[in-house]
Design an enzyme around this catalytic site. Sequence first.
Site, PDB file in Angstrom:
ATOM      1  N   CYS A  30       0.838  -1.203   0.000  1.00  0.00           N
ATOM      2  CA  CYS A  30       0.000   0.000   0.000  1.00  0.00           C
ATOM      3  C   CYS A  30       0.875   1.256   0.000  1.00  0.00           C
ATOM      4  O   CYS A  30       1.559   1.538   0.980  1.00  0.00           O
ATOM      5  CB  CYS A  30      -0.929  -0.068   1.215  1.00  0.00           C
ATOM      6  SG  CYS A  30      -1.548   1.504   1.800  1.00  0.00           S
ATOM      7  N   CYS A  33       0.315   3.844   2.707  1.00  0.00           N
ATOM      8  CA  CYS A  33       0.779   3.346   4.018  1.00  0.00           C
ATOM      9  C   CYS A  33       2.268   3.662   4.209  1.00  0.00           C
ATOM     10  O   CYS A  33       2.715   3.990   5.303  1.00  0.00           O
ATOM     11  CB  CYS A  33       0.583   1.838   4.138  1.00  0.00           C
ATOM     12  SG  CYS A  33      -1.138   1.328   4.036  1.00  0.00           S
TER      13      CYS A  33
END
Lengths: 102, 286
Positions: A30, A33
């Site tokens: 991600c 993230c």
Amino acid sequence: MSLQVTEATFQEEVLAVPGPVLVDFWAPWCGPCRMLGPVIEEVAGEVKEAKICKVNVDDNPDLAGKYQINAIPALMVFKGGKVVASALGVQSKATILEMLKK
Amino acid sequence: MFDAIIIGAGPAGCSAALYLCRGNARVLLLTHGGSSLLQAHTLENYYGLTSVSGSELYQQGLNQVRRLGATVKEEEVLDLSYDGNFILQTNVAAYTGKALIMATGSVRASLPLPGLKELEGKGVSYCAVCDGFFFRKKKVAVLGNGAFALHEAAVLEPLAATTTLLTDGAALPAESKLPGVDKKITALEGTEHLTGVQFADGSRLDVDGLFVALGTADTNALARKLGLVLEKNYLAVDQTMHTNIPGVFAAGDCIGGLNQVATAVGEGAIAGMEALKFIRAQAQHK
């Protein structure tokens, strides 16, 4: 540094703790993230009154399911085993510090 | 590889491009052809110009940056990521840049669809690459009918059990082989989690996930893909136009404020100069 928490340790490290615990639900694939990661570490380095944890949702699908994580990064603040604040997406350090005061 | 990629060719984007080009940086300016400036019939409040039409000022701005050597492309940005450099995927090609300037313009009003805001993160998503993983073997729908919607659908299709395109009354794109519904949407179902979509004719569709990809990828969608912090739907910047991500700057209507050409030009200049500093510092570092 933040603490990596798993399904095996979540009860002890997060739910059983009375004070605020910030949990960052994340995954290595991600992109957003990875942008949030350094901010979480910064918070972990500065804040003494809260515990800062991370849960890899790939490795811990049951936790992601239990807390209905359908989008990451997702932040949750636990107090005495209960979710008292949550936020979706990358947040500024100021917002995270504010969440920890709730 | 470009030194800087600027998304948006309105006053903020072009102003940033001016300063970068004059600082000898290789600049790519991407635009999908729109700017709120084009809607301004006449401007009488910009320094030094008694009266000018919005479209004339817009064209002159573009001509000016082209003359200075910026590469201007009319392409639609579909995806944005970072691997040490910024990677932009458009409907035509992929580009990489060392710095990125968001000059993406006014923030689109969100769809007034009952349940949309409440179910965000509970089935409603704005980023297929980020959240598609959570809908493995589940039923998902993509809201939209343009290149951006098809791009998001292509990410989801290999993961999900079914991927349906919902156009909310617009025509289904001819190039898509996905199942589609072209009826107007009236509401989203679900309280704890999205369970379905209701249509104007009273019919409904079971879905676990709805990916919103209306029109072109706007500020909000691009911010979520890269991990930029939003504050009340605007990109959060400090006084020197730095976002939360090193190397990403923002200027103009996408950061909120006055929404004036004068402020956009000023913010663009700061963003351009800061991007130049960032690129030069990176070059020295290597």
